[in-house]
Design an enzyme around this catalytic site. Structure first.
Site, PDB file in Angstrom:
ATOM      1  N   LYS A  79       0.843  -1.194   0.000  1.00  0.00           N
ATOM      2  CA  LYS A  79       0.000   0.000   0.000  1.00  0.00           C
ATOM      3  C   LYS A  79       0.880   1.246   0.000  1.00  0.00           C
ATOM      4  CE  LYS A  79      -3.858   2.113   2.585  1.00  0.00           C
ATOM      5  NZ  LYS A  79      -4.786   1.968   3.728  1.00  0.00           N
ATOM      6  N   SER A 157      -9.744   2.478   2.759  1.00  0.00           N
ATOM      7  CA  SER A 157      -8.796   3.155   1.889  1.00  0.00           C
ATOM      8  C   SER A 157      -7.864   2.205   1.146  1.00  0.00           C
ATOM      9  CB  SER A 157      -7.956   4.135   2.716  1.00  0.00           C
ATOM     10  OG  SER A 157      -7.170   3.433   3.672  1.00  0.00           O
ATOM     11  N   SER A 181     -10.409   0.196   7.051  1.00  0.00           N
ATOM     12  CA  SER A 181      -9.799   0.294   5.724  1.00  0.00           C
ATOM     13  C   SER A 181      -9.115  -0.972   5.222  1.00  0.00           C
ATOM     14  CB  SER A 181      -8.790   1.452   5.690  1.00  0.00           C
ATOM     15  OG  SER A 181      -9.459   2.681   5.690  1.00  0.00           O
TER      16      SER A 181
END
Length: 494
Positions: A79, A157, A181
């Protein structure tokens, strides 16, 4: 092997690598090819094929020598919130354009020390603020699942991480979870996502959103892979004052699937008004599956749940407004062009106005407001007190002998990109309704795919565990996974 290498789980790939059936180089090449052909998903935003090939070469050497760790040779995505040495780390934001850290986050260093292969950086909502991946400076990642040719959100997210794992672009990915998330996007794409106990994984080198809530975790194809990856990610880190100095168990060895005698709580407060019938039915089915596996099911009360979302959306923006004050264009990242006569104040104002997107600006302003003189006690202090009550609710339930809590993971299946882009941001915030309590209480939570809705989209269930009992939680999730038998995959339209 005739099977598509990218479809392997971590556990399967590990066994084939150790047996010499495949090499890390072959596995990595297959993933890089898959990524090249999946531009429509917009999951990977910074590609690092040279690093991947070097990591794979070193992994193959370790494998030939024997005694390689479980993650050795496993290609993963990272990420964009994790700082990676010499590789763009933008947190999905324009304000960090050009930022290439001179250091490695502890979690990614742990993974690379274990032999994992970095394929590249994954898309995400800007500074992890969002539930649909639509606030990203790179544009949204796209869910590999599709209905009626509509582009769907992979959640947020950690949307790029979810999309990449579900589409078999990588075998696993790192995510972070501040209010859901990891778990919400995992549920939206039909994979498994674990948010560990706060402090289990180091936050050092992860771009901060809300420091008392952020936690890194694995996003994988199944529960066993979560257990394998968490062991490599976790561990005490003296560079992070909130990192727990506790031993890291062999989580995979704890996966027996035997949950006879375990007590599973069903919180009555999670039955929300207007909950879709499909979510209600899936929850009831999850309850039945765990009961059939030998667990005792009890109704429980978490009375302060209704205050969780308002408390979260005071605490998280308050911490964000403080954390994001460091982005000013002085030392790194984007700096706005200045007009003649502009001073440092104008530079700050122009840089932050250009660099931050609308959602980040909104949360900074909310956070600054609730921390300001005259409002600190009315909002921030009160939210902190509510947080303590929410944590106490969970402590009371666990003290009564409950081993884990079963809830829906999300209030719906994945929605269309652009559908929630209304003038009312609260509609988007409601996606976190089942997940934020876990962050506020610092508990571990895992989302497991458990079925499909009427349109054929994945739906997930969430299990919440006792602090530091990820092994027990993953074993309960393993039992649920086996009972649900979820094997559906998206059609490869991209």
């Amino acid at each position: 092997m005739t099977r598509d290498l990218t479809a392997l789980t971590i556990a399967e790939a590990r066994d084939h690598l150790r047996a010499g059936d495949i090499t890390a180089t072959d596995l990595t090449a297959a993933c890089l090819t898959a990524i090249e052909g999946a531009g429509a998903l917009n999951a990977f935003v910074h590609h690092t094929p040279e690093i991947a090939e070097e990591h794979a070469r070193i992994a193959d050497q370790r494998l030939r020598q024997g005694n390689a760790p479980d993650m050795c040779g496993i290609p993963i995505g990272i990420k964009d919130l994790f700082c990676t040495h010499g590789v763009a780390s933008q947190a999905g934001s324009r304000i960090l354009e050009g930022f290439r850290p001179e250091y490695e986050s502890t979690v990614t260093q742990n993974l690379f020390d274990a032999g994992a292969v970095m394929l590249g950086k994954l898309n995400m909502d800007e500074f992890a603020m969002g539930s649909s991946n639509e606030t990203s400076v790179y544009g949204p990642a796209v869910n590999p699942w599709k209905v009626d040719d509509r582009a769907l959100t992979p959640g947020g997210s950690s949307g790029g991480s979810a999309a990449a794992v579900a589409a078999d672009l990588c075998l696993a990915a790192t995510g972070t979870d501040t209010g859901g998330s990891i778990r919400q996007p995992a549920a939206f794409v039909g994979i498994t996502g674990l948010k560990p106990t706060y402090g289990r994984c180091s936050r050092w080198g992860i771009v901060a959103f809300a420091s008392s809530l952020d936690q890194a975790g694995p996003m994988t194809k199944d529960v066993r892979d979560c257990a394998i990856m968490l062991k490599a990610m976790a561990g005490h880190d003296p560079k992070d004052s909130t990192s727990a100095d506790l031993p890291v168990p062999d989580f995979e060895a704890m996966l027996s699937g035997d949950i006879r005698g375990k007590t599973i709580g069903i919180p009555r407060e999670y039955r929300m008004d207007g909950m879709p019938d499909e979510i209600e039915a899936l929850w009831a089915h999850g309850r039945a599956m765990l009961q059939d596996a030998g667990a005792k099911i009890v109704d429980i009360s978490l009375p302060h749940t209704k205050y969780a979302l308002p408390a979260y959306y005071v605490i998280a923006p308050a911490e964000a407004s403080s954390n994001l004050a460091r982005y000013d264009g002085v030392r790194y990242g984007r700096r706005a062009k200045l007009a003649q006569g502009d001073g440092i104040t104008e530079m700050y104002e122009k840089t932050r106005a250009e660099g931050f997107g609308p959602e980040v600006r909104r949360r900074i302003m909310v956070g600054t407001y609730v921390l300001s003189a005259g409002f600190y006690d009315a909002y921030y202090n009160r939210a902190r007190k509510v947080r303590a009550l929410i944590r106490k609710d969970f402590e009371d339930v666990f003290a009564q002998g409950v081993d884990a809590i079963l809830t829906p993971a999300t209030p719906s299946a994945a929605f269309g990109l652009g559908e929630m882009a209304s003038a009312d941001p609260v509609q988007m915030y409601l996606n976190d309704v089942f997940t934020v309590t876990v962050n506020l209480a610092g508990l571990p939570g895992v989302a497991v795919p458990a079925g499909l809705d009427g349109k054929g989209l994945p739906l997930g269930l969430q299990l919440i565990g006792r602090p530091w009992e990820e092994g027990d939680l993953l074993n309960t999730a393993y039992a649920l996974e086996r009972a649900a038998g979820f094997v559906s995959k998206p059609a490869k339209w991209w």
